[in-house]
Design a protein around this motif. Structure first.
Motif, PDB file in Angstrom:
ATOM      1  N   LEU A 141     -46.263  20.792  -6.737  1.00 53.36           N
ATOM      2  CA  LEU A 141     -46.578  20.299  -5.395  1.00 53.36           C
ATOM      3  C   LEU A 141     -45.315  19.852  -4.680  1.00 53.36           C
ATOM      4  O   LEU A 141     -45.081  20.166  -3.512  1.00 53.36           O
ATOM      5  N   SER A 142     -44.473  19.109  -5.397  1.00 55.62           N
ATOM      6  CA  SER A 142     -43.241  18.596  -4.792  1.00 55.62           C
ATOM      7  C   SER A 142     -42.245  19.709  -4.516  1.00 55.62           C
ATOM      8  O   SER A 142     -41.610  19.740  -3.451  1.00 55.62           O
ATOM      9  N   ALA A 145     -43.263  21.892  -1.547  1.00 53.84           N
ATOM     10  CA  ALA A 145     -43.048  21.145  -0.310  1.00 53.84           C
ATOM     11  C   ALA A 145     -41.565  21.045   0.011  1.00 53.84           C
ATOM     12  O   ALA A 145     -41.144  21.213   1.162  1.00 53.84           O
ATOM     13  N   VAL A 196     -49.053  27.313   3.743  1.00 48.25           N
ATOM     14  CA  VAL A 196     -48.968  26.028   3.053  1.00 48.25           C
ATOM     15  C   VAL A 196     -50.352  25.508   2.683  1.00 48.25           C
ATOM     16  O   VAL A 196     -50.566  24.989   1.583  1.00 48.25           O
ATOM     17  N   SER A 200     -51.413  24.917  -1.029  1.00 47.55           N
ATOM     18  CA  SER A 200     -51.713  23.521  -1.360  1.00 47.55           C
ATOM     19  C   SER A 200     -53.084  23.391  -2.004  1.00 47.55           C
ATOM     20  O   SER A 200     -53.251  22.647  -2.982  1.00 47.55           O
ATOM     21  N   THR A 204     -53.542  22.051  -5.735  1.00 44.58           N
ATOM     22  CA  THR A 204     -54.347  20.854  -5.983  1.00 44.58           C
ATOM     23  C   THR A 204     -55.401  21.123  -7.047  1.00 44.58           C
ATOM     24  O   THR A 204     -55.612  20.307  -7.965  1.00 44.58           O
ATOM     25  N   PRO A 355     -54.218  18.000   0.138  1.00 47.04           N
ATOM     26  CA  PRO A 355     -53.654  19.170   0.814  1.00 47.04           C
ATOM     27  C   PRO A 355     -53.059  18.850   2.183  1.00 47.04           C
ATOM     28  O   PRO A 355     -52.060  19.468   2.586  1.00 47.04           O
ATOM     29  N   GLN A 358     -49.722  17.529   1.550  1.00 49.70           N
ATOM     30  CA  GLN A 358     -48.862  18.646   1.150  1.00 49.70           C
ATOM     31  C   GLN A 358     -48.379  19.416   2.362  1.00 49.70           C
ATOM     32  O   GLN A 358     -47.208  19.823   2.434  1.00 49.70           O
ATOM     33  N   VAL A 359     -49.245  19.633   3.332  1.00 50.69           N
ATOM     34  CA  VAL A 359     -48.863  20.344   4.553  1.00 50.69           C
ATOM     35  C   VAL A 359     -47.816  19.546   5.314  1.00 50.69           C
ATOM     36  O   VAL A 359     -46.799  20.079   5.775  1.00 50.69           O
ATOM     37  N   SER A 362     -44.524  19.793   3.671  1.00 54.37           N
ATOM     38  CA  SER A 362     -43.943  21.132   3.580  1.00 54.37           C
ATOM     39  C   SER A 362     -43.350  21.646   4.889  1.00 54.37           C
ATOM     40  O   SER A 362     -42.486  22.514   4.862  1.00 54.37           O
ATOM     41  N   TYR A 403     -43.114  12.531  -1.484  1.00 52.75           N
ATOM     42  CA  TYR A 403     -44.113  13.287  -2.227  1.00 52.75           C
ATOM     43  C   TYR A 403     -43.767  13.416  -3.699  1.00 52.75           C
ATOM     44  O   TYR A 403     -44.652  13.660  -4.530  1.00 52.75           O
ATOM     45  N   PHE A 407     -47.015  12.418  -5.776  1.00 52.80           N
ATOM     46  CA  PHE A 407     -47.744  13.402  -6.568  1.00 52.80           C
ATOM     47  C   PHE A 407     -47.633  13.118  -8.067  1.00 52.80           C
ATOM     48  O   PHE A 407     -48.583  13.341  -8.819  1.00 52.80           O
TER      49      PHE A 407
END
Length: 538
Positions: A141-142, A145, A196, A200, A204, A355, A358-359, A362, A403, A407
């Motif tokens: 996730l990180s 992004a 993204v 994401s 997730t 999510p 995350q967006v 990113s 993040y 995360f």
């Protein structure tokens, strides 16, 4: 510009990111395994990775320019340079996460592996790698992004009057911004948003699946609905192959009954693996040293005298930036232990909010932050005339790294075994008591990884925020003092030697930080905060 070209550029960028993330995972597993087999290699690995993770993407430009652009030359050299910059954005936190998870494998599982007489390769495949998957899933996730966050400075970069670029959505966005082509910019942002969001959502779900599959008695459950459940079962047979042969054949009571007679035995040294690892680090070191030597040779002695005279001011600027990093890290930790805990325990809400975060993490900063600056500049400059720049710098730095910790903590809370949640519920523990007695100790290994990556990655956000000329019209965002401002300003002027000198000083400080902070805290997490061992001891 035609939409199909923008869509193709987005796919190329996403593909480039995932290829490099895959390379980071594979190399991270190998390096982490070498760390647990050799203390000497570990002593070299941890500070080196801390240094490399702390150096902002833009600070690698002198090395990239010398080794790849000038050394290889042509479009191939530029492509390799871009890949290196993207790799720099995605790799280090994955390496640290793999290392940290390998360090915190419960002792009981080692004994299970010995009972099954697993060799080194099978132990790696069936024990270490499965144990690392939840940690790596949080770092995916990180990393994704982070890659998109810096894609506009990775796919196209400038040193002095020269600009280098390769095909990708970051290059197109930079061109749209330079030419004020806002309709195409809007389409590019839309395609990025779609990419993204889809990634994401997938990440997730994979993070939850990895915790349910590879965690120890976690409350997460794998969905088994008709149709979709059959697909999940198929994936389980593929993804679940490692680890199942070790853990699923032994019950928890059997594991708890095993004697730990070999727990104090030192790990054998494997000279072949040790030399391979040292060779990898030496190869990386030689490449960096070559670029540094070429820069040093191009600097006359009179300029070196000037750099030495500036050193006290540079150290002061570094101290100011470390204060900024401390504030940003504290804010990220506060967000993690509040919102991160809430989303981990309210799973339906988390499926929507995670999510979205995350967006937000990113989206490349150059695509939207100038609009934020333009909309708020008049108000902030009038309300806080003496420090509005630091507010913007804090926001940019926070967006560049929060993040990592968020995360990691979010996954760590979900990975806490169900027995601990039952105890907390039975004793009706409040939020602060849960945090102090269970949640924070249980997630301490995740917090160490997240804090390390947050601190190390915050510098890139500071470099963007401390020197951003003409961010909105004639307005510029420039810090009063800061090491990252010095680096950005000198790179913009083509003074590569000045930027390389302060980067060298910074690298020395980070080297000490890696030895004193990251490695020692990882050792502490291994000795006292492996929560899975509490299950086996129950």
């Amino acid at each position: 510009m035609e939409l199909w070209l923008i869509a193709l550029a987005t796919l190329v960028t996403v593909g480039r990111i995932w290829l490099l993330i895959g390379l980071a995972i594979l190399s991270g597993w190998g390096l982490a395994y070498l760390c647990i087999r050799s203390r000497s290699f570990e002593n070299a690995f941890v500070p080196v990775v801390n240094v490399l993770e702390s150096i902002p993407v833009l600070a690698f430009l002198p090395i990239v320019l010398v080794i790849f652009v000038s050394g290889i030359g042509g479009p191939g050299g530029v492509e390799v340079a871009v890949d290196f910059l993207v790799f720099d954005a995605v790799a280090w936190n994955i390496w640290i996460g793999a290392y940290q998870s390998f360090k915190t494998v419960p002792e009981n599982l080692f004994e299970v592996g010995e009972n099954y007489r697993l060799g080194r390769a099978r132990m790696l495949w069936h024990l270490y790698i499965p144990h690392s998957i939840p940690r790596i899933s949080s770092n995916l996730l990180s990393s994704f992004a982070d890659a998109f966050f810096y894609i506009s400075v990775s796919e196209v970069f400038a040193v002095g009057i020269h600009t280098y670029a390769t095909f990708g959505i970051g290059t197109l966005i930079t061109g749209f911004l330079a030419s004020a082509n806002y309709p195409d910019l809007a389409w590019a942002l839309l395609f990025i948003g779609v990419a993204v969001v889809l990634v994401s959502l997938a990440l997730t779900e994979f993070a939850r699946y990895s915790v349910a599959k590879y965690g120890v008695d976690t409350p997460e459950e794998i969905a088994r609905r008709a149709g979709w459940g059959r697909r999940v079962e198929g994936w389980r047979r593929v993804l679940g192959a490692p680890g199942r042969r070790v853990s699923s054949r032994m019950t928890r009571s059997q594991l708890a009954a095993m004697a730990k007679e070999d727990s104090g035995r030192p790990a054998p040294r494997h000279r072949a693996g040790w030399w391979v690892g040292i060779g990898v680090l030496l190869l990386l070191g030689v490449a960096i040293l070559y670029g540094s030597v070429e820069v040093v040779r191009s600097v006359p002695w009179t300029e070196w005298r000037s750099l030495f005279a500036e050193t006290p001011f540079l150290l002061y600027s570094m101290g100011v930036d470390y204060l900024r990093v401390g504030i940003v890290t504290g804010a990220a930790l506060l967000l993690s232990v509040t919102l991160g805990y809430f989303l981990a325990t309210r799973r339906r809400v988390g499926r929507v909010v995670v999510p979205v975060l995350q967006v937000v993490a990113s989206y490349p900063v150059p695509t939207y932050f100038p609009l934020v600056f333009a909309a708020t500049f008049s108000f902030l400059s009038a309300a806080v005339p003496w420090g509005y720049e630091d507010i913007y710098i804090f926001l940019l730095a926070f967006l560049s790294c929060f993040y990592y910790l968020f995360f990691d903590f979010w996954i760590g809370v979900q990975a806490i075994p169900a027995e601990f949640w039952e105890v907390m519920d039975n004793h009706e523990l409040g939020f602060f008591t849960r945090m102090r007695r269970v949640i924070l100790p249980a997630t301490f290994p995740y917090i160490v990884t997240g804090v390390s990556s947050t601190v190390n990655s915050c510098w890139a956000g500071l470099e963007i925020g401390e020197y951003w000329p003409n961010i909105a019209g004639n307005h510029s965002l420039i810090a009063g003092v800061g090491m990252m401002k010095y680096i950005g300003l000198n790179l913009a002027l083509g003074n590569v030697a000045n930027a390389a000198w302060v980067s060298l000083l910074f690298g020395i400080v980070v080297l000490v930080y890696g030895l004193l902070f990251t490695r020692n805290l990882m050792d502490l997490a291994r000795r006292k905060y492996v929560v899975e061992e509490g299950v086996y001891a129950a």
